[in-house]
Design an enzyme around this catalytic site. Structure first.
Site: not given
Length: 232
Positions: A171, A174, A197
């Protein structure tokens, strides 16, 4: 002040942003605080957060290729307009799975019987590492999904991130890309996964800022390097 979904599918939950991403962003010199006022679950939304940002003259480069050892694992298990035992069972399940892997975790309960829209439940857990980085794992509850499954999913998510030895989880990988491009000087970070992403973000940021990212596979992790623009 921002309003919307704080704990929804297919996105990092608000507790990840509060306790993982902002801590990683601070390594670049950015000081961001997120205060949770009200949780908003899918599909009702309606959550509220207060964002405080202390302006930085420039962002410094980030050299973070080795995450170091795990100094502590923490977490928040929440339940909104559901019995308190839902959050407690989620937390207990996460603790048990982490103990199986030899890790202790300090997970607190955030139970809100009336203050938020709800109903909803979930958990975010994170590992603070000696390099200064933080990696996270999370899971959301839904109708028919046992609390024990929610907790175990979050624990296994964090353990997967830690196994790679990378300094940043998927995360943060990204989301940190534009900040590295704006920073002053050369940054190099390792990611647990180079997601679609992240690939899209690299493509877009390269065209917007005129920088060039170097992305290579480094065993079970990914190495991301860029010479930042030093925007102030």
């Amino acid at each position: 002040r921002l309003t919307g979904g704080t704990d929804v599918p297919m996105a990092p939950p608000i507790d990840y942003m509060r306790f993982v991403f902002t801590r990683n962003l601070s390594l670049l010199g950015a000081q961001v605080e997120i205060e949770l006022l009200k949780r908003g679950h899918y599909p009702k939304g309606g959550g509220q957060v207060k964002l405080r940002v202390s302006p930085a003259r420039t962002l410094g480069p980030l050299e973070l290729t080795d995450r170091g050892g795990v100094e502590g694992i923490f977490g928040v298990a929440h339940a909104v307009k559901l019995p308190k035992h839902v959050a407690e069972r989620i937390a207990d399940s996460a603790r048990r799975r982490l103990l199986e892997a030899g890790e202790n975790a300090d997970i607190r309960i955030d139970w809100s019987p009336n203050e938020h829209l709800g109903p909803g439940a979930g958990i975010t857990i994170w590992a603070n590492c000696s390099s200064g980085s933080t990696l996270g794992g999370d899971s959301l509850g839904k109708r028919g999904k046992p609390s024990e499954v929610v907790g175990r999913e979050a624990a296994e998510s964090l353990l997967r991130e830690l196994r790679s030895g990378a300094a940043l989880d998927r995360h943060t990988g990204d989301m940190i890309i534009p900040y590295l491009a704006l920073a002053r000087g050369r940054s190099a970070v390792t990611l647990t996964e180079f997601t679609s992403h992240a690939e899209s973000n690299v493509w877009l940021v390269e065209r917007m800022l005129g920088v060039e990212f170097d992305v290579t596979r480094d065993g079970p992790r990914w190495l991301l390097r860029v010479e930042g623009k030093g925007v102030s």
